[in-house]
Design an enzyme around this catalytic site. Structure first.
Site, PDB file in Angstrom:
ATOM      1  N   ASN A  65       0.713  -4.574   7.444  1.00  0.00           N
ATOM      2  CA  ASN A  65       0.204  -4.706   8.838  1.00  0.00           C
ATOM      3  C   ASN A  65      -1.123  -4.879   9.243  1.00  0.00           C
ATOM      4  O   ASN A  65      -1.542  -5.515  10.469  1.00  0.00           O
ATOM      5  CB  ASN A  65       0.636  -3.135  10.037  1.00  0.00           C
ATOM      6  CG  ASN A  65      -0.931  -2.437   9.702  1.00  0.00           C
ATOM      7  OD1 ASN A  65      -1.569  -2.136   8.411  1.00  0.00           O
ATOM      8  ND2 ASN A  65      -0.391  -0.986  10.201  1.00  0.00           N
ATOM      9  N   ASP A 118     -11.623   7.176   3.877  1.00  0.00           N
ATOM     10  CA  ASP A 118     -11.039   7.912   4.757  1.00  0.00           C
ATOM     11  C   ASP A 118     -10.461   8.605   4.011  1.00  0.00           C
ATOM     12  O   ASP A 118      -9.889   8.719   2.802  1.00  0.00           O
ATOM     13  CB  ASP A 118      -9.456   6.786   5.036  1.00  0.00           C
ATOM     14  CG  ASP A 118      -8.516   5.706   4.090  1.00  0.00           C
ATOM     15  OD1 ASP A 118      -9.373   5.797   3.018  1.00  0.00           O
ATOM     16  OD2 ASP A 118      -8.507   4.608   4.460  1.00  0.00           O
ATOM     17  N   HIS A 131      -3.752  -2.937   8.527  1.00  0.00           N
ATOM     18  CA  HIS A 131      -5.950  -1.502   8.832  1.00  0.00           C
ATOM     19  C   HIS A 131      -6.060  -1.918   7.318  1.00  0.00           C
ATOM     20  O   HIS A 131      -5.939  -2.816   6.034  1.00  0.00           O
ATOM     21  CB  HIS A 131      -4.671  -0.869   8.593  1.00  0.00           C
ATOM     22  CG  HIS A 131      -3.700  -0.459   7.435  1.00  0.00           C
ATOM     23  ND1 HIS A 131      -2.605  -0.180   7.493  1.00  0.00           N
ATOM     24  CD2 HIS A 131      -4.734  -0.470   6.011  1.00  0.00           C
ATOM     25  CE1 HIS A 131      -2.228   0.515   6.228  1.00  0.00           C
ATOM     26  NE2 HIS A 131      -4.178   0.242   5.582  1.00  0.00           N
ATOM     27  N   GLU A 164      -5.983   1.477  11.984  1.00  0.00           N
ATOM     28  CA  GLU A 164      -4.844   0.250  12.259  1.00  0.00           C
ATOM     29  C   GLU A 164      -4.599  -0.620  13.915  1.00  0.00           C
ATOM     30  O   GLU A 164      -5.656  -0.862  14.294  1.00  0.00           O
ATOM     31  CB  GLU A 164      -3.683   1.070  12.630  1.00  0.00           C
ATOM     32  CG  GLU A 164      -2.934   2.637  11.687  1.00  0.00           C
ATOM     33  CD  GLU A 164      -2.473   2.187  11.030  1.00  0.00           C
ATOM     34  OE1 GLU A 164      -2.132   0.857  10.310  1.00  0.00           O
ATOM     35  OE2 GLU A 164      -1.469   2.571   9.900  1.00  0.00           O
TER      36      GLU A 164
HETATM   37  C1  F6R Z   1      -7.576   3.389   1.215  1.00  0.00           C
HETATM   38  C2  F6R Z   1      -7.471   2.561   2.653  1.00  0.00           C
HETATM   39  C3  F6R Z   1      -6.161   1.463   2.989  1.00  0.00           C
HETATM   40  C4  F6R Z   1      -5.983   0.600   1.384  1.00  0.00           C
HETATM   41  C5  F6R Z   1      -4.429  -0.285   1.931  1.00  0.00           C
HETATM   42  C6  F6R Z   1      -3.776  -0.749   0.890  1.00  0.00           C
HETATM   43  O1  F6R Z   1      -8.016   3.818   1.468  1.00  0.00           O
HETATM   44  O2  F6R Z   1      -8.380   2.574   2.549  1.00  0.00           O
HETATM   45  O3  F6R Z   1      -6.825   0.653   3.823  1.00  0.00           O
HETATM   46  O4  F6R Z   1      -7.277  -0.149   1.248  1.00  0.00           O
HETATM   47  O5  F6R Z   1      -3.222   0.737   2.787  1.00  0.00           O
HETATM   48  O6  F6R Z   1      -3.017   0.625   0.298  1.00  0.00           O
HETATM   49  P1  F6R Z   1      -2.720  -0.194  -1.142  1.00  0.00           P
HETATM   50  O7  F6R Z   1      -4.055  -1.054  -2.095  1.00  0.00           O
HETATM   51  O8  F6R Z   1      -1.934   1.333  -1.953  1.00  0.00           O
HETATM   52  O9  F6R Z   1      -1.874  -1.294  -1.545  1.00  0.00           O
END
Ligand code: F6R
Length: 249
Positions: A135, A66, A137, A142
């Site tokens: 959540n 992403d 994701h 989402e």
């Molecule tokens: C990032 C991504 C997100 C993160 C998730 C957890 O490329 O795809 O799904 O893996 O938001 O983020 P952290 O590791 O910062 O808790």
């Protein structure tokens, strides 16, 4: 179901070893990469191991999950910048084969379609690294995202913006939209390595454990994947029943 390690550093060593072994057996592998705090120790360990072992990463292709819309690749909070900082700048990756969605595309719909197509053109992802949001994701898919989705634009949930606000000076600067690989793109990866660490992930690990395979809990899709590893640390496992955990010392 969950492999539980003592701490994030032990996970980093385990995942790095898997990456090294994959690349040794398949130097042209296609990696699916994630950003975020969870991946920082993983990339740091992998860089150290790759250097120590003289691993050739120049033939790899990678696709990141992403990118924020509205941030250029040079913006310090862009995922392009993150990847260069934590991984690509440290090893001899062929940068023309390290793909991320473009945060400033001319035609966003066409760009999304081309991104999923390019993954298919390279033969699909061999190993996908995944973190998870509070959540549930994965990528920026989402809750409620269809499991058959391809790369698309997403309006970030308010709690995701708040979670990620820690990287920005103020909440006003946190982008409202992102481009993410779709759920179907992720599901098609041959192998998935899902990682969650820290006490902030304990509740979502319980939610994931208790959830049916359901689009309202995106990470639950992985329960149906034939080759998905759920790797977490003790803090993230704090609310799980022991029967759901295999403890790795
Ligand atoms: C990032 C991504 C997100 C993160 C998730 C957890 O490329 O795809 O799904 O893996 O938001 O983020 P952290 O590791 O910062 O808790």
């Amino acid at each position: 179901m969950f492999l539980v390690f003592q701490e994030p550093q032990a996970i980093a060593q385990y995942v790095s070893e898997r990456l090294v072994n994959l690349i040794k057996s398949k130097p042209h592998a296609v990696l699916g990469l994630a950003t975020g705090s969870t991946m920082e120790p993983v990339y740091q360990q992998f860089c150290a191991d790759a250097k120590e072992q003289g691993l050739d990463v120049s033939q790899l292709t990678s696709f990141n999950l992403d990118e924020y819309i509205g941030l250029s690749y040079e913006h310090p909070q862009s995922y392009h910048y993150y990847m260069n900082h934590y991984l690509f700048d440290h090893l001899s990756f062929a940068k023309q084969k390290t793909f991320l969605p473009d945060g400033l595309p001319e035609n966003v719909e066409a760009h999304c379609q081309q991104y999923s197509q390019k993954i298919a053109d390279y033969g699909g992802i061999d190993l996908q690294l995944l973190g998870v949001g509070s959540n549930g994701h994965i990528g920026f898919n989402e809750p409620g995202t269809p499991f058959n989705s391809r790369t698309h634009v997403v309006a970030l949930c308010e709690n995701t913006r708040i979670d990620n606000g820690r990287f920005f000076e103020s909440m006003d600067e946190v982008p409202a939209h992102a481009i993410t690989m779709g759920m179907q793109d992720i599901a098609e990866a041959k192998q998935i390595v899902f990682i969650a660490t820290g006490d902030k992930k304990a509740q979502v690990m319980l939610d994931l454990y208790e959830s049916e395979v359901d689009e309202q809990m995106p990470a639950s899709m992985l329960k149906d994947h034939p080759n998905a590893l759920f790797i977490i640390d003790k803090k993230a496992a704090a609310l799980l029943p022991a029967a759901a955990c295999e403890f790795i010392d």
